[in-house]
Structures are given as structure tokens and as C-alpha cells.
Design a protein around this motif. Sequence first.
Motif, PDB file in Angstrom:
ATOM      1  N   THR A 181      52.825  67.443  15.461  1.00  0.00           N
ATOM      2  CA  THR A 181      53.154  68.860  15.544  1.00  0.00           C
ATOM      3  C   THR A 181      54.610  68.981  15.980  1.00  0.00           C
ATOM      4  O   THR A 181      55.180  68.048  16.557  1.00  0.00           O
ATOM      5  N   VAL A 193      42.838  72.004  15.175  1.00  0.00           N
ATOM      6  CA  VAL A 193      42.426  71.500  13.851  1.00  0.00           C
ATOM      7  C   VAL A 193      41.599  70.232  14.011  1.00  0.00           C
ATOM      8  O   VAL A 193      41.580  69.610  15.071  1.00  0.00           O
ATOM      9  N   SER A 194      40.947  69.822  12.939  1.00  0.00           N
ATOM     10  CA  SER A 194      40.226  68.552  12.921  1.00  0.00           C
ATOM     11  C   SER A 194      41.245  67.405  12.936  1.00  0.00           C
ATOM     12  O   SER A 194      42.305  67.505  12.312  1.00  0.00           O
ATOM     13  N   LEU A 233      46.608  79.451  13.975  1.00  0.00           N
ATOM     14  CA  LEU A 233      45.574  78.489  14.351  1.00  0.00           C
ATOM     15  C   LEU A 233      45.031  78.804  15.738  1.00  0.00           C
ATOM     16  O   LEU A 233      43.829  78.679  15.985  1.00  0.00           O
ATOM     17  N   LYS A 234      45.923  79.184  16.657  1.00  0.00           N
ATOM     18  CA  LYS A 234      45.535  79.632  17.996  1.00  0.00           C
ATOM     19  C   LYS A 234      46.416  80.820  18.361  1.00  0.00           C
ATOM     20  O   LYS A 234      47.644  80.664  18.475  1.00  0.00           O
ATOM     21  N   ALA A 287      45.336  66.966  17.935  1.00  0.00           N
ATOM     22  CA  ALA A 287      44.634  67.824  16.975  1.00  0.00           C
ATOM     23  C   ALA A 287      43.865  68.923  17.702  1.00  0.00           C
ATOM     24  O   ALA A 287      43.835  70.077  17.254  1.00  0.00           O
ATOM     25  N   GLN A 302      50.391  77.489  11.525  1.00  0.00           N
ATOM     26  CA  GLN A 302      50.609  76.485  10.477  1.00  0.00           C
ATOM     27  C   GLN A 302      51.471  77.097   9.392  1.00  0.00           C
ATOM     28  O   GLN A 302      51.138  78.148   8.840  1.00  0.00           O
ATOM     29  N   GLY A 327      44.575  67.285   5.188  1.00  0.00           N
ATOM     30  CA  GLY A 327      44.145  67.404   6.573  1.00  0.00           C
ATOM     31  C   GLY A 327      45.290  67.301   7.564  1.00  0.00           C
ATOM     32  O   GLY A 327      46.447  67.582   7.254  1.00  0.00           O
ATOM     33  N   PHE A 328      44.974  66.856   8.774  1.00  0.00           N
ATOM     34  CA  PHE A 328      45.954  66.749   9.854  1.00  0.00           C
ATOM     35  C   PHE A 328      46.936  65.626   9.558  1.00  0.00           C
ATOM     36  O   PHE A 328      46.537  64.494   9.281  1.00  0.00           O
ATOM     37  N   ILE A 344      52.296  71.992  11.362  1.00  0.00           N
ATOM     38  CA  ILE A 344      51.758  72.740  12.503  1.00  0.00           C
ATOM     39  C   ILE A 344      52.844  72.907  13.559  1.00  0.00           C
ATOM     40  O   ILE A 344      53.501  71.944  13.955  1.00  0.00           O
TER      41      ILE A 344
END
Length: 208
Positions: free
Chosen positions: A47, A172-173, A73-74, A167, A88, A42-43, A94
Motif C-alpha cells: 500500500t 482487502v483479502s 475500502l475503509k 491486507a 483504491q 487481487g492484493f 491501495i
Amino acid sequence: MTSIASVTLEVADLAAAERFYSTAFGLDDRLRLRASEAPTSGFRGFTLSLVVSQPADVDALVDAAVQAGATTLKPAAKSLWGYGGVVQAPDGTIWQTASSSKKNTGPATRRVDEFVLLLGVEDVKAGKQFYVDHGLAVAKSFGSKYVEFATGPGPVKLALYKRRGLAKVAGVSPDGTGSHRLTITSGAGPFTDPDGFAWTTASEDAPV
């Protein structure tokens, strides 16, 4: 004034990560890589941000990263504060790429003006006090949401952000467990902060 010499990403496939970063960003000694099998999911709570001069430079770096194997991701787009996107890397790190400008003023380049490490922490005020106690000076502070440190002429800038907020910015979560897969090299180290981010000195981080 405390400065950060470099950040080291711990990656499962060292050769693949070296190829990716050389092709996508080319960040020289600011970014180092080390092989690691430390469990993580996960996260990872941070970043890395590349600040550039104009939207065309954002697009150039994002496109290079995606072509080298990164996941979007965006997508790069305009926002209230400027223009930016998030990807990512194949190793899981990230990356934000951003410009405060919404208009291009020249041909696209891949020149990075600032390399910023954003740490997502549970308690920004407590994190701020911890780092002040370890010799870092505050440059900007916005209560319990964000703090930026004065790291002088060093090649890496540092800021703290609420973990959940960071996040969200990354798309992301906020959930994640295990290793951060990150080490920060600075004259301020060695220590580990309240959120588990490890700092080391240049001599300790030197290859054996």
C-alpha cells in the motif's frame, strides 16, 4: 544513508492514471507511472500511505480521490492511533491516508507530510535482514510484525509489514497473484527482494 527517489506504478491505462493522480493527490516526482499489461489479480502486496497533519486533511485527500474515481475500502474515521481512511485507485493501487491527530488545528489542506511505501511480506525478519544487507538502516522494528527503515531526506519512506496484516489494515483479502505492478527507484538497486518487489537505479529508470 540509502534514500528512495520515487516509486513507479505500472498501470493498464496510462492516460487515465495520469488524470486520476494529478487530480487526487498531485505527488509530483515521488510517484511515476508506466504502462503495463503484466497480469495481476487481487492484493498486490503493498500500500502507499499519505501521512498528513490533521483529520480535515485526510478528508480533503480522500474526498478528492473518490471524486476522481477511487473506491472507498475503509471510510475515514477515528481509531486508537489517530484518524484515517483507505481508498483504491482505478488502477488497483491501495492508498491509506492518515493523521496521528484526532483534532483539527486549522483549515483543511491537501499537503502531504510523509509519503510511505508499505511492503507486505511473508517473513518480516527475513525481509529486514535482506534490506540491511543491501545498505538500508533500521529506524524502528517490532519483531516479526513491522520494520521501518531510515531513508534520510528522501521523498519516500519505506516499511515492511506482514502481508496478511497489511491486507487487513487495507480492508482487502490477502490473496493475490501475478505482478506487483510496482518498481522502487533508489541508489540501493538494482535487485529484487525475497517477495518479488523490484528495485532499480535512477539511471535505469530514466525514460528512453
